[in-house]
Design a protein around this motif. Structure first.
Motif, PDB file in Angstrom:
ATOM      1  N   ASP A  80      -3.180  16.522   6.777  1.00  0.00           N
ATOM      2  CA  ASP A  80      -3.890  15.248   6.950  1.00  0.00           C
ATOM      3  C   ASP A  80      -4.812  14.936   5.783  1.00  0.00           C
ATOM      4  O   ASP A  80      -5.964  14.554   5.984  1.00  0.00           O
ATOM      5  CB  ASP A  80      -4.690  15.288   8.265  1.00  0.00           C
ATOM      6  CG  ASP A  80      -3.756  15.328   9.463  1.00  0.00           C
ATOM      7  OD1 ASP A  80      -4.146  15.928  10.477  1.00  0.00           O
ATOM      8  OD2 ASP A  80      -2.642  14.772   9.367  1.00  0.00           O
ATOM      9  N   ARG A 132       2.553  10.474   5.326  1.00  0.00           N
ATOM     10  CA  ARG A 132       2.701   9.642   6.530  1.00  0.00           C
ATOM     11  C   ARG A 132       1.963   8.335   6.316  1.00  0.00           C
ATOM     12  O   ARG A 132       0.764   8.336   6.010  1.00  0.00           O
ATOM     13  CB  ARG A 132       2.129  10.372   7.737  1.00  0.00           C
ATOM     14  CG  ARG A 132       3.135  10.521   8.863  1.00  0.00           C
ATOM     15  CD  ARG A 132       2.845  11.664   9.783  1.00  0.00           C
ATOM     16  NE  ARG A 132       1.457  11.764  10.201  1.00  0.00           N
ATOM     17  CZ  ARG A 132       0.624  12.718   9.791  1.00  0.00           C
ATOM     18  NH1 ARG A 132       1.030  13.642   8.963  1.00  0.00           N
ATOM     19  NH2 ARG A 132      -0.624  12.742  10.227  1.00  0.00           N
ATOM     20  N   ASP A 133       2.665   7.242   6.505  1.00  0.00           N
ATOM     21  CA  ASP A 133       2.059   5.926   6.293  1.00  0.00           C
ATOM     22  C   ASP A 133       1.122   5.577   7.447  1.00  0.00           C
ATOM     23  O   ASP A 133       1.552   5.479   8.601  1.00  0.00           O
ATOM     24  CB  ASP A 133       3.180   4.876   6.193  1.00  0.00           C
ATOM     25  CG  ASP A 133       2.655   3.521   5.756  1.00  0.00           C
ATOM     26  OD1 ASP A 133       1.438   3.257   5.956  1.00  0.00           O
ATOM     27  OD2 ASP A 133       3.434   2.724   5.233  1.00  0.00           O
ATOM     28  N   ILE A 134      -0.157   5.398   7.140  1.00  0.00           N
ATOM     29  CA  ILE A 134      -1.104   5.047   8.210  1.00  0.00           C
ATOM     30  C   ILE A 134      -1.713   3.674   8.001  1.00  0.00           C
ATOM     31  O   ILE A 134      -2.764   3.352   8.559  1.00  0.00           O
ATOM     32  CB  ILE A 134      -2.223   6.094   8.341  1.00  0.00           C
ATOM     33  CG1 ILE A 134      -2.937   6.289   6.999  1.00  0.00           C
ATOM     34  CG2 ILE A 134      -1.686   7.412   8.868  1.00  0.00           C
ATOM     35  CD1 ILE A 134      -4.253   7.019   7.136  1.00  0.00           C
ATOM     36  N   THR A 135      -1.056   2.854   7.160  1.00  0.00           N
ATOM     37  CA  THR A 135      -1.595   1.514   6.893  1.00  0.00           C
ATOM     38  C   THR A 135      -1.763   0.723   8.186  1.00  0.00           C
ATOM     39  O   THR A 135      -2.811   0.139   8.432  1.00  0.00           O
ATOM     40  CB  THR A 135      -0.661   0.720   5.960  1.00  0.00           C
ATOM     41  OG1 THR A 135      -0.227   1.587   4.934  1.00  0.00           O
ATOM     42  CG2 THR A 135      -1.391  -0.461   5.371  1.00  0.00           C
ATOM     43  N   ALA A 136      -0.718   0.740   9.013  1.00  0.00           N
ATOM     44  CA  ALA A 136      -0.779  -0.010  10.272  1.00  0.00           C
ATOM     45  C   ALA A 136      -1.910   0.529  11.146  1.00  0.00           C
ATOM     46  O   ALA A 136      -2.664  -0.222  11.743  1.00  0.00           O
ATOM     47  CB  ALA A 136       0.558   0.104  10.985  1.00  0.00           C
ATOM     48  N   GLN A 137      -2.012   1.864  11.174  1.00  0.00           N
ATOM     49  CA  GLN A 137      -3.053   2.517  11.972  1.00  0.00           C
ATOM     50  C   GLN A 137      -4.441   2.052  11.539  1.00  0.00           C
ATOM     51  O   GLN A 137      -5.292   1.711  12.356  1.00  0.00           O
ATOM     52  CB  GLN A 137      -2.938   4.017  11.752  1.00  0.00           C
ATOM     53  CG  GLN A 137      -3.433   4.856  12.882  1.00  0.00           C
ATOM     54  CD  GLN A 137      -3.044   6.298  12.624  1.00  0.00           C
ATOM     55  OE1 GLN A 137      -1.877   6.601  12.447  1.00  0.00           O
ATOM     56  NE2 GLN A 137      -4.018   7.160  12.559  1.00  0.00           N
ATOM     57  N   LYS A 138      -4.625   2.041  10.194  1.00  0.00           N
ATOM     58  CA  LYS A 138      -5.936   1.659   9.672  1.00  0.00           C
ATOM     59  C   LYS A 138      -6.261   0.215  10.028  1.00  0.00           C
ATOM     60  O   LYS A 138      -7.396  -0.127  10.347  1.00  0.00           O
ATOM     61  CB  LYS A 138      -5.959   1.816   8.149  1.00  0.00           C
ATOM     62  CG  LYS A 138      -6.081   3.235   7.661  1.00  0.00           C
ATOM     63  CD  LYS A 138      -7.351   3.422   6.843  1.00  0.00           C
ATOM     64  CE  LYS A 138      -7.874   4.825   6.957  1.00  0.00           C
ATOM     65  NZ  LYS A 138      -8.344   5.325   5.668  1.00  0.00           N
ATOM     66  N   LYS A 139      -5.219  -0.637   9.989  1.00  0.00           N
ATOM     67  CA  LYS A 139      -5.446  -2.044  10.314  1.00  0.00           C
ATOM     68  C   LYS A 139      -5.893  -2.144  11.762  1.00  0.00           C
ATOM     69  O   LYS A 139      -6.839  -2.866  12.078  1.00  0.00           O
ATOM     70  CB  LYS A 139      -4.128  -2.810  10.100  1.00  0.00           C
ATOM     71  CG  LYS A 139      -4.303  -4.299  10.074  1.00  0.00           C
ATOM     72  CD  LYS A 139      -3.164  -4.999   9.320  1.00  0.00           C
ATOM     73  CE  LYS A 139      -2.914  -6.359   9.961  1.00  0.00           C
ATOM     74  NZ  LYS A 139      -1.512  -6.590  10.315  1.00  0.00           N
ATOM     75  N   THR A 140      -5.214  -1.397  12.644  1.00  0.00           N
ATOM     76  CA  THR A 140      -5.587  -1.404  14.060  1.00  0.00           C
ATOM     77  C   THR A 140      -7.025  -0.940  14.235  1.00  0.00           C
ATOM     78  O   THR A 140      -7.781  -1.521  15.004  1.00  0.00           O
ATOM     79  CB  THR A 140      -4.657  -0.484  14.860  1.00  0.00           C
ATOM     80  OG1 THR A 140      -3.308  -0.782  14.506  1.00  0.00           O
ATOM     81  CG2 THR A 140      -4.846  -0.674  16.342  1.00  0.00           C
ATOM     82  N   GLU A 141      -7.392   0.126  13.469  1.00  0.00           N
ATOM     83  CA  GLU A 141      -8.763   0.641  13.569  1.00  0.00           C
ATOM     84  C   GLU A 141      -9.783  -0.427  13.198  1.00  0.00           C
ATOM     85  O   GLU A 141     -10.803  -0.601  13.860  1.00  0.00           O
ATOM     86  CB  GLU A 141      -8.936   1.843  12.631  1.00  0.00           C
ATOM     87  CG  GLU A 141      -8.548   3.161  13.281  1.00  0.00           C
ATOM     88  CD  GLU A 141      -8.505   4.286  12.284  1.00  0.00           C
ATOM     89  OE1 GLU A 141      -9.269   4.239  11.294  1.00  0.00           O
ATOM     90  OE2 GLU A 141      -7.705   5.213  12.473  1.00  0.00           O
TER      91      GLU A 141
END
Lengths: 299, 123
Positions: free
Chosen positions: A94, A131-140
């Protein structure tokens, strides 16, 4: 003799095919992976990539291989530190980095990486998966915004509640030395405390000797509320004033008796009218009803 | 710090000026008891307007003060307990049971005068 040679040849051919197939299978898995996979040499150069890496960087495979791993990140030093840590400790999980695509846009990722070894057991390089977390970050970020909005609403609600509290516990002076407190609604610990504060301050400001607290409008009276009222009466007594409690419905009286609350120290009268008559008596007021005066004025 | 005690006719008035130590409280009790005897006072007013806090020792001592003075034939009234102090006291369970209270000096004196008149009429 010719049979033996043939079978040996076919055995060798079969083994070679197996090895080739095994290799193809492994490679196809790596290429099929949606996560960008790279291998990094001890010098920090990219030694192998899969299709996902080409996609996420926008760079051709032939240009990727042999280049510096840290070239493709917004923070090259952080990237370098990352694979160096893998070489030092064996793995990293991570690890957050930001990849910069050739066209300028960025992709937030988390890296899982570990060392891999050759047949002799010597460290051959680092194998890293992103691991792509762009979407995750946007949600955050959206969640944080919603939270802030909700907080604002909660604050507003609290302000409104406070305003209601102040409205609903007026302290009224009926006569000199006589205060009336009509309580309506829910009497919880916070409100009871506020009520006591207001009453005690009013006793001092109005030099009151009797306070009639009417709870006709109070929905429920449990033992906690009863104790609050008892405390209020005792505090008033310390200031030289008497509290008369009025407006206990038969149900409330019943429930208090069954709970076992000792209201013996409290003066209670059935209704407000009775309470005021008792208060007048204690204060020495006499109310005179002149029937004739009333009749004349009505015309 | 010794609490000043003034004589007002048949009554004594003790005005607490600041926070009292345990020794001050005990001293006050002894002084009052002595003066009640000396002047044959009928009533005592203890004015605690200046006190911000009342702890359990103070509450206990005031109760014993009132009881002792009663034995010497005088009635005590505590006056001047502030709203915050009253609230804190009941939360801690310090209720001063058995001790008369009044809002301030004026009310306290009125109360004592009334009681004295009743006693005279009755007795």
């Amino acid at each position: 003799m010719p049979e033996k040679k043939n079978s040996r040849n076919s055995k060798v051919k079969r083994t070679a095919t197996d090895i080739q197939e095994a290799g193809d299978y492994a490679r196809s898995l790596l290429e099929a992976s949606l996560d960008p996979l790279v291998t990094i040499s001890p010098e920090g150069k990219v030694t192998d990539v899969n299709e996902a890496v080409v996609k996420v960087t926008g760079i051709l495979r032939k240009d990727l291989i042999g280049s510096d791993f840290s070239d493709y990140f917004t923070e090259p030093d952080k990237a370098r530190e990352g694979y160096q840590r893998v070489f030092a400790t064996g793995f990293v999980t991570d690890y957050p980095l930001t990849i910069r695509h050739k066209d300028g846009h960025v992709i937030e990722v988390l890296y899982n990486a570990s060392v891999y070894r050759d047949v002799k057991g010597k460290v051959a390089g680092v194998f890293a998966a992103a691991r792509d977390i762009t979407a995750q970050k946007k949600t955050e970020a959206e969640l944080a915004k919603t939270n802030a909005a909700l907080q604002g609403q909660i604050e507003e609600r609290r302000r409104a509640e406070r305003a209601i509290l102040e409205l609903s516990t007026p302290v009224l002076q009926l006569r000199e030395g006589l205060l009336i407190l009509p309580i309506i609604g829910i009497l919880d610990s916070q409100r009871a405390r506020q009520l006591t504060e207001q009453l005690l301050n009013s006793i001092r400001d109005n030099r009151a000797k009797v306070a009639v607290v009417d709870i006709t409008g109070v929905a429920a009276v449990d033992s906690k509320v009863a104790n609050h009222l008892l405390q209020t009466a005792e505090a008033a007594r310390l200031m030289g004033a008497i509290v008369i409690l009025t407006g206990l419905s038969p149900e409330v009286a019943q429930s208090l008796v069954s709970i076992g609350v000792d209201l013996g120290r409290l003066i209670t009268v059935g209704d407000l009218q009775g309470g005021i008559i008792e208060a007048d008596r204690l204060l020495g007021f006499k109310v005179v009803h002149n029937q004739d005066d009333f009749t004349t004025r009505r015309v | 710090m010794r609490v000043p005690i003034l004589k007002q006719g048949p009554f004594l008035i003790a005005s607490v000026q600041s926070a009292l130590t345990d020794e001050d409280l005990v001293q006050l009790r002894d002084d009052l008891t002595q003066m009640v005897g000396r002047h044959h006072s009928r009533g005592v007013i203890i004015d605690v307007t200046a006190l911000d806090v009342m702890d359990s020792f103070a509450a206990r001592t005031l109760r014993s003060m009132a009881a002792t003075i009663k034995l010497k034939g005088a009635h005590s009234i505590i006056v001047g307990i502030q709203p915050e102090v009253a609230f804190a006291m009941v939360q801690l369970g310090l209720s001063l049971t058995g001790v008369s209270t009044a809002l301030d000096l004026e009310d306290g004196l009125n109360l004592l005068s009334k009681q004295m008149k009743e006693n005279q009429n009755g007795g």
